[in-house]
Design a protein around this motif. Structure first.
Motif, PDB file in Angstrom:
ATOM      1  N   GLN A 135       0.801  -1.227   0.000  1.00  0.00           N
ATOM      2  CA  GLN A 135       0.000   0.000   0.000  1.00  0.00           C
ATOM      3  C   GLN A 135       0.839   1.285   0.000  1.00  0.00           C
ATOM      4  O   GLN A 135       0.404   2.327   0.449  1.00  0.00           O
ATOM      5  CB  GLN A 135      -1.006   0.008   1.155  1.00  0.00           C
ATOM      6  CG  GLN A 135      -2.252   0.777   0.814  1.00  0.00           C
ATOM      7  CD  GLN A 135      -3.418   0.457   1.729  1.00  0.00           C
ATOM      8  OE1 GLN A 135      -3.408  -0.491   2.486  1.00  0.00           O
ATOM      9  NE2 GLN A 135      -4.440   1.263   1.642  1.00  0.00           N
ATOM     10  N   ILE A 153      -0.708   4.837  -0.715  1.00  0.00           N
ATOM     11  CA  ILE A 153      -1.786   4.674  -1.692  1.00  0.00           C
ATOM     12  C   ILE A 153      -3.108   4.647  -0.928  1.00  0.00           C
ATOM     13  O   ILE A 153      -3.242   3.911   0.052  1.00  0.00           O
ATOM     14  CB  ILE A 153      -1.619   3.359  -2.490  1.00  0.00           C
ATOM     15  CG1 ILE A 153      -0.275   3.349  -3.207  1.00  0.00           C
ATOM     16  CG2 ILE A 153      -2.767   3.185  -3.470  1.00  0.00           C
ATOM     17  CD1 ILE A 153       0.066   2.016  -3.856  1.00  0.00           C
ATOM     18  N   ASP A 154      -4.083   5.454  -1.392  1.00  0.00           N
ATOM     19  CA  ASP A 154      -5.375   5.443  -0.710  1.00  0.00           C
ATOM     20  C   ASP A 154      -6.072   4.090  -0.920  1.00  0.00           C
ATOM     21  O   ASP A 154      -5.788   3.364  -1.866  1.00  0.00           O
ATOM     22  CB  ASP A 154      -6.262   6.615  -1.154  1.00  0.00           C
ATOM     23  CG  ASP A 154      -6.679   6.517  -2.599  1.00  0.00           C
ATOM     24  OD1 ASP A 154      -7.562   5.700  -2.907  1.00  0.00           O
ATOM     25  OD2 ASP A 154      -6.116   7.261  -3.424  1.00  0.00           O
ATOM     26  N   LYS A 194      -7.814   3.176  -4.387  1.00  0.00           N
ATOM     27  CA  LYS A 194      -6.865   2.880  -5.469  1.00  0.00           C
ATOM     28  C   LYS A 194      -6.165   1.538  -5.204  1.00  0.00           C
ATOM     29  O   LYS A 194      -5.942   0.751  -6.115  1.00  0.00           O
ATOM     30  CB  LYS A 194      -5.835   4.009  -5.590  1.00  0.00           C
ATOM     31  CG  LYS A 194      -4.854   3.813  -6.704  1.00  0.00           C
ATOM     32  CD  LYS A 194      -5.024   4.826  -7.759  1.00  0.00           C
ATOM     33  CE  LYS A 194      -3.961   4.650  -8.811  1.00  0.00           C
ATOM     34  NZ  LYS A 194      -4.036   5.608  -9.858  1.00  0.00           N
ATOM     35  N   TRP A 195      -5.810   1.285  -3.951  1.00  0.00           N
ATOM     36  CA  TRP A 195      -5.162   0.023  -3.593  1.00  0.00           C
ATOM     37  C   TRP A 195      -6.075  -1.156  -3.927  1.00  0.00           C
ATOM     38  O   TRP A 195      -5.622  -2.164  -4.467  1.00  0.00           O
ATOM     39  CB  TRP A 195      -4.780   0.013  -2.114  1.00  0.00           C
ATOM     40  CG  TRP A 195      -4.173  -1.269  -1.672  1.00  0.00           C
ATOM     41  CD1 TRP A 195      -4.733  -2.207  -0.851  1.00  0.00           C
ATOM     42  CD2 TRP A 195      -2.879  -1.787  -2.029  1.00  0.00           C
ATOM     43  NE1 TRP A 195      -3.867  -3.268  -0.668  1.00  0.00           N
ATOM     44  CE2 TRP A 195      -2.726  -3.024  -1.378  1.00  0.00           C
ATOM     45  CE3 TRP A 195      -1.844  -1.318  -2.829  1.00  0.00           C
ATOM     46  CZ2 TRP A 195      -1.585  -3.803  -1.501  1.00  0.00           C
ATOM     47  CZ3 TRP A 195      -0.701  -2.103  -2.955  1.00  0.00           C
ATOM     48  CH2 TRP A 195      -0.579  -3.317  -2.306  1.00  0.00           C
ATOM     49  N   LYS A 224      -8.320  -1.312  -6.228  1.00  0.00           N
ATOM     50  CA  LYS A 224      -8.324  -1.481  -7.683  1.00  0.00           C
ATOM     51  C   LYS A 224      -7.073  -2.243  -8.133  1.00  0.00           C
ATOM     52  O   LYS A 224      -7.145  -3.126  -8.988  1.00  0.00           O
ATOM     53  CB  LYS A 224      -8.379  -0.125  -8.389  1.00  0.00           C
ATOM     54  CG  LYS A 224      -9.714   0.552  -8.322  1.00  0.00           C
ATOM     55  CD  LYS A 224      -9.650   1.868  -9.069  1.00  0.00           C
ATOM     56  CE  LYS A 224     -10.928   2.650  -8.920  1.00  0.00           C
ATOM     57  NZ  LYS A 224     -10.862   3.956  -9.586  1.00  0.00           N
ATOM     58  N   ILE A 225      -5.927  -1.874  -7.574  1.00  0.00           N
ATOM     59  CA  ILE A 225      -4.672  -2.548  -7.931  1.00  0.00           C
ATOM     60  C   ILE A 225      -4.743  -4.019  -7.554  1.00  0.00           C
ATOM     61  O   ILE A 225      -4.389  -4.899  -8.346  1.00  0.00           O
ATOM     62  CB  ILE A 225      -3.468  -1.855  -7.253  1.00  0.00           C
ATOM     63  CG1 ILE A 225      -3.251  -0.467  -7.871  1.00  0.00           C
ATOM     64  CG2 ILE A 225      -2.198  -2.698  -7.370  1.00  0.00           C
ATOM     65  CD1 ILE A 225      -2.259   0.397  -7.139  1.00  0.00           C
ATOM     66  N   LEU A 279      -3.030   1.594 -14.109  1.00  0.00           N
ATOM     67  CA  LEU A 279      -3.161   2.048 -12.721  1.00  0.00           C
ATOM     68  C   LEU A 279      -1.789   2.485 -12.166  1.00  0.00           C
ATOM     69  O   LEU A 279      -1.697   3.480 -11.442  1.00  0.00           O
ATOM     70  CB  LEU A 279      -3.720   0.923 -11.841  1.00  0.00           C
ATOM     71  CG  LEU A 279      -5.218   0.643 -11.998  1.00  0.00           C
ATOM     72  CD1 LEU A 279      -5.593  -0.654 -11.296  1.00  0.00           C
ATOM     73  CD2 LEU A 279      -6.035   1.803 -11.459  1.00  0.00           C
ATOM     74  N   ASP A 289      -0.660   5.845 -13.740  1.00  0.00           N
ATOM     75  CA  ASP A 289      -1.439   6.978 -13.221  1.00  0.00           C
ATOM     76  C   ASP A 289      -0.693   7.704 -12.107  1.00  0.00           C
ATOM     77  O   ASP A 289      -0.851   8.895 -11.909  1.00  0.00           O
ATOM     78  CB  ASP A 289      -2.805   6.522 -12.709  1.00  0.00           C
ATOM     79  CG  ASP A 289      -3.778   6.238 -13.821  1.00  0.00           C
ATOM     80  OD1 ASP A 289      -3.488   6.596 -14.996  1.00  0.00           O
ATOM     81  OD2 ASP A 289      -4.844   5.642 -13.545  1.00  0.00           O
ATOM     82  N   PHE A 290       0.147   6.986 -11.347  1.00  0.00           N
ATOM     83  CA  PHE A 290       0.895   7.613 -10.266  1.00  0.00           C
ATOM     84  C   PHE A 290       1.892   8.651 -10.782  1.00  0.00           C
ATOM     85  O   PHE A 290       2.199   9.607 -10.107  1.00  0.00           O
ATOM     86  CB  PHE A 290       1.662   6.559  -9.438  1.00  0.00           C
ATOM     87  CG  PHE A 290       0.770   5.716  -8.590  1.00  0.00           C
ATOM     88  CD1 PHE A 290       0.052   6.254  -7.524  1.00  0.00           C
ATOM     89  CD2 PHE A 290       0.644   4.356  -8.840  1.00  0.00           C
ATOM     90  CE1 PHE A 290      -0.759   5.466  -6.737  1.00  0.00           C
ATOM     91  CE2 PHE A 290      -0.168   3.559  -8.053  1.00  0.00           C
ATOM     92  CZ  PHE A 290      -0.877   4.118  -6.993  1.00  0.00           C
ATOM     93  N   GLU A 296       0.194  12.204 -11.401  1.00  0.00           N
ATOM     94  CA  GLU A 296      -0.318  12.975 -10.265  1.00  0.00           C
ATOM     95  C   GLU A 296       0.661  14.015  -9.804  1.00  0.00           C
ATOM     96  O   GLU A 296       1.813  13.970  -9.974  1.00  0.00           O
ATOM     97  CB  GLU A 296      -0.662  12.047  -9.094  1.00  0.00           C
ATOM     98  CG  GLU A 296      -1.791  11.111  -9.448  1.00  0.00           C
ATOM     99  CD  GLU A 296      -2.078  10.082  -8.352  1.00  0.00           C
ATOM    100  OE1 GLU A 296      -1.405  10.082  -7.301  1.00  0.00           O
ATOM    101  OE2 GLU A 296      -2.987   9.288  -8.565  1.00  0.00           O
TER     102      GLU A 296
END
Length: 141
Positions: free
Chosen positions: A48, A65-66, A69-70, A72-73, A134, A137-138, A141
């Motif tokens: 995470q 990681i919120d 989102k975690w 989803k991963i 995913l 995407d990091f 940001e």
């Protein structure tokens, strides 16, 4: 009475299996890299947290990681057959003539490493596309 015993057994077995998957993710490291002459990005996800490196020899920036989102991963990770990762075929070949950076996904789980062959950054094999998106995407940001 037999029905109640059977239901309890099924619930215990089901709970044990789902907690096992969560335990596996705590020791799993997922790394995505995109490299070319002018580009270097590495995203490492583990337990995470995410570490992002944007330059060769640069310092990694780490953040938490919120939960959404975690989840989803984890969901996308569970859909991947780890043994098939080294055999995935890249859908495009722009990296052969400097049309795209070389992307690579590496997953380490239980001291075993699964790594893709190089593929075009932005065009991953469809089997891992959602997970790679995913991860990338990091960097946006």
């Amino acid at each position: 009475m037999k029905i109640i015993s059977l239901l309890l057994l099924v619930i215990c077995i089901g709970t044990g299996c789902s907690s096992q998957k969560k335990a596996d993710m705590t020791s799993t490291e997922i790394e995505y890299s995109a490299v070319s002459r002018g580009l270097y990005k590495t995203v490492v996800v583990k337990n995470q947290t995410v570490s992002i490196t944007n330059t060769r020899g640069g310092e990694a920036v780490e953040s938490k990681i919120d939960t959404a989102k975690w989840n989803k991963i984890v969901s996308e990770f569970e859909k991947i057959n780890l043994d098939s990762i080294p055999n995935l075929k890249a859908p495009t070949e722009k990296r052969f003539y400097d049309g795209a950076a070389i992307g690579n996904l590496k997953i380490t789980q239980n001291q075993k490493t699964y790594e893709t062959k190089g593929f075009d950054n932005g065009f991953p094999p469809k089997e891992i596309e959602k997970l790679v998106n995913l991860l990338t995407d990091f960097t946006k940001e």
